[in-house]
Design an enzyme around this catalytic site. Structure first.
Site, PDB file in Angstrom:
ATOM      1  N   GLY A   1       0.904  -1.165   0.220  1.00 37.92           N
ATOM      2  CA  GLY A   1       0.043   0.002   0.127  1.00 37.92           C
ATOM      3  C   GLY A   1       0.824   1.248  -0.037  1.00 37.92           C
TER       4      GLY A   1
ATOM      5  N   GLY B   1      -0.554   6.179   0.863  1.00 42.58           N
ATOM      6  CA  GLY B   1       0.592   5.556   0.168  1.00 42.58           C
ATOM      7  C   GLY B   1       1.839   6.390   0.743  1.00 42.58           C
TER       8      GLY B   1
ATOM      9  N   ASP C   1       1.622 -11.755   6.037  1.00 42.28           N
ATOM     10  CA  ASP C   1       2.256 -10.958   4.949  1.00 42.28           C
ATOM     11  C   ASP C   1       3.494 -10.108   5.598  1.00 42.28           C
ATOM     12  OD1 ASP C   1      -0.158  -9.833   6.538  1.00 42.28           O
ATOM     13  OD2 ASP C   1       0.541  -7.925   5.836  1.00 42.28           O
ATOM     14  N   ASN C   2       3.765 -10.206   6.774  1.00 40.04           N
ATOM     15  CA  ASN C   2       5.220  -9.798   7.383  1.00 40.04           C
ATOM     16  C   ASN C   2       6.238 -10.785   7.447  1.00 40.04           C
ATOM     17  OD1 ASN C   2       4.044  -7.310   7.009  1.00 40.04           O
ATOM     18  ND2 ASN C   2       3.154  -7.089   9.157  1.00 40.04           N
TER      19      ASN C   2
ATOM     20  N   ASP D   1       9.087  -5.345   7.684  1.00 41.44           N
ATOM     21  CA  ASP D   1       8.037  -4.519   7.940  1.00 41.44           C
ATOM     22  C   ASP D   1       8.231  -4.248   9.537  1.00 41.44           C
ATOM     23  OD1 ASP D   1       7.424  -4.736   5.405  1.00 41.44           O
ATOM     24  OD2 ASP D   1       5.351  -5.319   5.784  1.00 41.44           O
TER      25      ASP D   1
END
Length: 545
Positions: A24, A58, A207-208, A217
């Site tokens: 993102g 973003g 997702d990390n 992240d």
């Protein structure tokens, strides 16, 4: 010229499948191959809108960018696999952020971090193939696209695991199994490294999780100050899913989710067996190997070492010992049984235990007494409703807090000091017995001791990125002064060194005065408080979400 792209992935967030996510706020600029053949992927984080920004803009702000910049460099110099930060560039553009999600937004400066890693592919990258989730009804955007999954597996294995590609070039299932085994082992070793420096990631969603075993992240991370196995560094993690002591188990759970989306290229019965056989064994092996170095147990590997480590952590927990400084101090423990030297050491270690004020802040009850009694009644009368608004663990934790807090009211500072010294004396006697066994196994005790101290001091950092240090650097930077960020970075680049020169001399002179001020909660700038000092009292109020 770069051809910027953003990466599509999915993820299990706080245990639930969130469906499609993606970068993102990060854009991929391209890859650079070094003369040694190393591959570096280059990303800008915070450069603006991407196809996956959803409702966001973003952008990243100075506060979070400085934290990521400093921590990824800190981890690298601690020897822990991580993405790197190349640059951190800020501008006069402003965005509105509600830092604590409490309806008090403020304008913050837009900032971009240049991130570097061999790859940013994650477990969640493979979850784009996930079929409909039975709990959330969501599915990956590329469900049933085995052709893309095969392409992605081929790319990841041949590029980042070439030795596996070579060894199993004629059998794809064996190759995929070897790949999953290696990801499992790397992940187990990574989380063992975290546990050994007291690092809490804060958001261990799938997702990390890196497909090559890096720390990625950096969001609401935190290095533990006072040792607390239940420490939660993320203010948004209400159930403590990602608490310090849960990290090993959560990473294993995440590997299980990766295994599910590698079917049919890797049958589940194969991957589940690998996970069962390899993960815990690799974690425990690596953790104990690292802990032996931290304790200077360099020649013998004894069965009882595991117990010695857990008893040390228990002692640290009971006395509220500072995780980093207690380990660092142990290298100066004298092996001979001179009672004066022991007393002197006990005095030193007592300064790293929590003061009465610190414990009162740590165990201060967090619920209104009426709210607590209502929750207790509800747990009895309507368990279903109670399950929706509270958890048994949270209530038990609150009851424990109340009990600890009332015990503290009865204690004097002298009682606390005496109690802490007693606990430490008990453990140190066991530690000395273990060190004596080391001495008996070597020919020259003096050479051994020099080596022991050297190994301990290169495995127990003096400097870590404590939250209060990051906060001081951020506040200075928000006022246009980046010297503190540079000064902190210099320490983090040499985490095991006693920093030479004037600043360290000043630190030593100011240490006593600053410890006294910290105990009374007096505001102090980071320049006055040594970077290796226990945090001041106000630091316990810092909340990162």
């Amino acid at each position: 010229a770069a051809d910027p792209a953003a990466h599509c992935y999915c993820g299990h967030q706080f245990g639930s499948f969130a469906g499609q996510l993606g970068d993102g706020a990060a854009v991929y600029l391209g890859e650079v191959l070094s003369p040694r053949g190393e591959r570096w992927e280059i990303q800008l984080k915070g450069a603006g809108l991407t196809p996956f920004s959803r409702q966001a803009d973003g952008r990243k702000v100075l506060r979070s960018s400085i934290r990521e910049f400093l921590c990824s460099e800190a981890m690298f110099h601690l020897g822990i696999p991580t993405t790197r930060a190349g640059t951190c560039v800020t501008s006069d553009s402003k965005v509105v952020r509600d830092v604590f999600y409490d309806g008090n937004p403020k304008n913050e400066r837009c900032t971009i971090v240049l991130r570097i890693a061999s790859t940013f592919i994650r477990f969640g990258s493979f979850e784009i193939f996930k079929p409909t989730d039975e709990y959330t009804g969501r599915k990956g955007p590329s469900v049933n696209r085995n052709d893309i999954r095969i392409q992605m597996l081929n790319y990841v294995i041949s590029t980042f695991y070439p030795e596996i590609q070579q060894a199993y070039s004629d059998n794809s299932v064996q190759r995929n199994a070897a790949f999953f085994r290696e990801v499992t082992k790397r992940t187990a070793r990574l989380v063992a490294d975290w546990q050994c420096v007291g690092f809490c990631h804060g958001v261990l969603n799938t997702d990390n999780m890196s497909i090559v075993g890096l720390t990625i992240d950096y969001g609401p991370f935190g290095f533990m100050d006072r040792y607390d196995p239940d420490h939660i560094c993320n203010g948004s993690d209400k159930t403590g899913r990602y608490a310090y002591n849960k990290q090993p188990e959560i990473c294993k759970w995440n590997l299980g989710k990766l295994a599910e989306v590698l079917v049919p290229e890797l049958p589940l019965e194969i991957s589940e067996l690998i996970l069962k056989e390899e993960y815990n064994a690799e974690f425990e092996r690596h953790y104990l190997q690292k802990m032996r170095k931290k304790l200077g147990l360099i020649h013998l590997e004894l069965e009882e070492d595991d117990k010695l480590v857990s008893e040390l952590l228990e002692t640290m927990h009971i006395t509220g010992g500072d995780f980093t400084n207690t380990f660092r101090l142990l290298s100066s423990f004298s092996v001979d049984s001179d009672p004066l030297k022991l007393e002197d050491f006990l005095e030193k270690i007592a300064t790293q235990c929590s003061s009465m004020e610190e414990l009162k802040v740590a165990f201060r009850p967090q619920m209104d007494p009426r709210q607590l009694s209502m929750m207790l009644m509800l747990a009895q009368s309507n368990p279903q409703l109670f399950a929706l608004i509270g958890t048994k663990a949270n209530i038990n934790k609150e009851l424990e807090r109340i009990e600890q807090y009332s015990k503290l009211q009865q204690l004097t500072a002298a009682d606390l000091l005496g109690r802490n010294k007693r606990h430490w004396k008990e453990w140190l006697q066991k530690y000395r017995v273990r060190l004596q066994k080391e001495i008996e196994s070597v020919s020259d005790a003096e050479v051994w001791n020099t080596e022991r101290v050297k190994i301990m001091n290169s495995n127990n950092p003096k400097y870590i990125l404590r939250n209060y240090i990051a906060q001081n650097a951020i506040e200075a930077a928000e006022n246009g002064d980046f010297t503190e960020v540079r000064e902190v970075l210099k320490r983090l680049e040499n985490p095991f060194e006693e920093m030479e020169g004037l600043t360290e001399v000043q630190e030593d002179q100011e240490e006593e005065e600053s410890v006294a001020a910290a105990a009374t909660c007096a505001p102090l700038t980071s320049r006055r408080l040594p970077y290796s000092s226990k945090p001041p009292l106000w630091a316990s109020e810092l909340c990162v979400t």
